[in-house]
Write an enzyme that holds these catalytic residues in place. Structure first.
Site, PDB file in Angstrom:
ATOM      1  N   ASN A  57      50.668  45.111  29.807  1.00  0.00           N
ATOM      2  CA  ASN A  57      49.311  45.649  29.913  1.00  0.00           C
ATOM      3  C   ASN A  57      48.776  45.963  28.524  1.00  0.00           C
ATOM      4  OD1 ASN A  57      51.307  47.710  30.034  1.00  0.00           O
ATOM      5  ND2 ASN A  57      49.906  49.167  30.958  1.00  0.00           N
ATOM      6  N   GLU A  59      45.658  48.052  27.011  1.00  0.00           N
ATOM      7  CA  GLU A  59      44.551  48.970  27.329  1.00  0.00           C
ATOM      8  C   GLU A  59      43.524  48.987  26.203  1.00  0.00           C
ATOM      9  OE1 GLU A  59      46.437  52.665  28.478  1.00  0.00           O
ATOM     10  OE2 GLU A  59      47.044  51.794  30.409  1.00  0.00           O
ATOM     11  N   ASN A  60      42.438  49.697  26.446  1.00  0.00           N
ATOM     12  CA  ASN A  60      41.354  49.720  25.472  1.00  0.00           C
ATOM     13  C   ASN A  60      40.636  51.067  25.543  1.00  0.00           C
ATOM     14  OD1 ASN A  60      38.375  48.976  24.544  1.00  0.00           O
ATOM     15  ND2 ASN A  60      39.754  47.383  23.825  1.00  0.00           N
ATOM     16  N   ALA A  61      40.079  51.496  24.401  1.00  0.00           N
ATOM     17  CA  ALA A  61      39.330  52.757  24.354  1.00  0.00           C
ATOM     18  C   ALA A  61      38.156  52.705  25.343  1.00  0.00           C
ATOM     19  CB  ALA A  61      38.833  53.017  22.942  1.00  0.00           C
ATOM     20  N   CYS A  68      45.786  44.107  32.923  1.00  0.00           N
ATOM     21  CA  CYS A  68      47.131  44.297  33.466  1.00  0.00           C
ATOM     22  C   CYS A  68      48.103  43.235  32.940  1.00  0.00           C
ATOM     23  CB  CYS A  68      47.117  44.190  34.983  1.00  0.00           C
ATOM     24  SG  CYS A  68      46.129  45.425  35.812  1.00  0.00           S
ATOM     25  N   GLU A  70      50.212  41.398  34.566  1.00  0.00           N
ATOM     26  CA  GLU A  70      50.246  40.180  35.392  1.00  0.00           C
ATOM     27  C   GLU A  70      49.178  39.191  34.934  1.00  0.00           C
ATOM     28  OE1 GLU A  70      50.133  43.339  36.331  1.00  0.00           O
ATOM     29  OE2 GLU A  70      50.849  43.637  38.369  1.00  0.00           O
ATOM     30  N   CYS A 102      48.013  45.533  41.251  1.00  0.00           N
ATOM     31  CA  CYS A 102      46.737  46.088  41.712  1.00  0.00           C
ATOM     32  C   CYS A 102      45.963  45.008  42.478  1.00  0.00           C
ATOM     33  CB  CYS A 102      45.928  46.624  40.531  1.00  0.00           C
ATOM     34  SG  CYS A 102      45.101  45.336  39.569  1.00  0.00           S
ATOM     35  N   CYS A 105      44.748  42.009  40.439  1.00  0.00           N
ATOM     36  CA  CYS A 105      45.807  41.059  40.087  1.00  0.00           C
ATOM     37  C   CYS A 105      46.223  40.234  41.299  1.00  0.00           C
ATOM     38  CB  CYS A 105      47.009  41.782  39.491  1.00  0.00           C
ATOM     39  SG  CYS A 105      46.688  42.317  37.796  1.00  0.00           S
TER      40      CYS A 105
HETATM   41  O1  LIG Z   1      50.858  46.248  38.477  1.00  0.00           O
HETATM   42  C1  LIG Z   1      50.303  46.868  37.550  1.00  0.00           C
HETATM   43  C2  LIG Z   1      49.869  48.194  37.682  1.00  0.00           C
HETATM   44  C3  LIG Z   1      49.285  48.800  36.590  1.00  0.00           C
HETATM   45  N1  LIG Z   1      49.155  48.120  35.411  1.00  0.00           N
HETATM   46  C4  LIG Z   1      48.595  48.803  34.228  1.00  0.00           C
HETATM   47  C5  LIG Z   1      47.132  48.927  34.135  1.00  0.00           C
HETATM   48  C6  LIG Z   1      46.994  50.130  33.233  1.00  0.00           C
HETATM   49  O2  LIG Z   1      47.123  49.707  31.876  1.00  0.00           O
HETATM   50  C7  LIG Z   1      48.197  50.976  33.565  1.00  0.00           C
HETATM   51  C8  LIG Z   1      47.906  52.155  34.467  1.00  0.00           C
HETATM   52  O3  LIG Z   1      47.213  51.747  35.572  1.00  0.00           O
HETATM   53  O4  LIG Z   1      49.118  50.118  34.185  1.00  0.00           O
HETATM   54  C9  LIG Z   1      49.596  46.828  35.268  1.00  0.00           C
HETATM   55  O5  LIG Z   1      49.512  46.239  34.196  1.00  0.00           O
HETATM   56  N2  LIG Z   1      50.121  46.238  36.367  1.00  0.00           N
HETATM   57 ZN   LIG Z   2      46.451  44.556  37.942  1.00  0.00          ZN
END
Ligand SMILES: O=c1ccn([C@H]2C[C@H](O)[C@@H](CO)O2)c(=O)[nH]1
Ligand SMILES: [Zn+2]
Length: 162
Positions: A57, A59-61, A68, A70, A102, A105
Site C-alpha cells: 500500500n 498512502e498519501n497526504a 492498496c 493489491e 477492500c 480491490c
Molecule cells: O486489503 C487491504 C486492506 C487495506 N489496505 C491498505 C489501505 C490503507 O493504506 C491501509 C488502511 O486501510 O491499508 C490494503 O492495501 N489492502
Molecule cells: Zn483495496
C-alpha cells in the site's frame, strides 16, 4: 495449515507455489508506505505463465489518493503485459485475522476474471483461499458492458427491419 472454509478454490496450485506467493506478499509488506494508517499490507500476484509481481500500500497526504497493495501488484503486472492470473496473496500484520481485500480491490480483481484464487493470509503463513467470484458475488463485470452493446445492436436491427 490450510483453512477448511475454502470457498470455490481453483485446482492446480501446488503447496510450494502457494508458499512462495505468500512469502513474496510478506516481503512486499515490508515496503509499505503507510505513515497515516500504520497498517502495512503486501500483495503478490502469480500470472498464468508463472511470473510474480508484488505490491504494497502507498498512502498519501491527500488521503483519497492512497492505493492498496493489491492494486499496485496487479497494475505492475498489467503494465508489463500480463492480464491472466492464477492467484494473488495478501499479507498484513494482523495475527488473528485473515486480511481481506477492500471492495474497490475486489472490483479491480474481477476485471481480470472471476475464477482465480485469492489467498487471505496471516503472518504465520496460514491462509484461507477464496475465488475472486466468492469475494464479489453479483458483480458488475466487463461482460455487462458487452451485453449492453449487444442489446443496443439487437434494438437497432429490430428498428431497421420494421
Ligand atoms: O486489503 C487491504 C486492506 C487495506 N489496505 C491498505 C489501505 C490503507 O493504506 C491501509 C488502511 O486501510 O491499508 C490494503 O492495501 N489492502
Ligand atoms: Zn483495496
Amino acid at each position: 495449515m490450510e483453512d477448511t472454509r475454502n470457498q470455490n478454490m481453483q485446482p492446480g496450485l501446488e503447496d510450494r507455489v502457494v508458499k512462495a506467493l505468500i512469502q513474496r506478499s510478506q516481503k512486499a509488506k515490508d515496503f509499505a508506505y503507510c505513515p497515516y494508517s500504520k497498517f502495512r499490507v503486501g500483495a503478490a500476484v502469480l500470472t498464468v505463465d508463472g511470473s510474480f509481481f508484488t505490491g504494497c500500500n502507498v498512502e498519501n497526504a491527500a488521503s483519497n489518493l492512497g492505493i492498496c497493495a493489491e492494486r499496485v501488484a496487479l497494475s505492475k503486472a498489467v503494465s508489463e503485459g500480463h492480464q491472466r492470473f492464477k492467484a494473488i496473496a495478501i499479507a498484513s500484520d494482523l495475527k488473528d485475522d485473515f486480511i481481506s481485500p477492500c471492495g474497490g480491490c475486489r472490483q479491480f480483481l474481477i476485471e481480470f476474471g472471476s475464477q482465480w484464487n485469492v489467498y487471505l493470509t496471516k503472518p504465520d503463513g496460514s491462509h484461507r483461499c477464496m475465488a475472486v467470484e466468492a469475494l464479489l458475488p453479483a458483480a458488475f463485470t466487463p461482460e455487462d458492458i458487452q451485453k449492453e452493446k449487444k442489446e443496443e445492436e439487437k434494438a437497432q436491427s429490430v428498428e431497421h427491419n420494421s
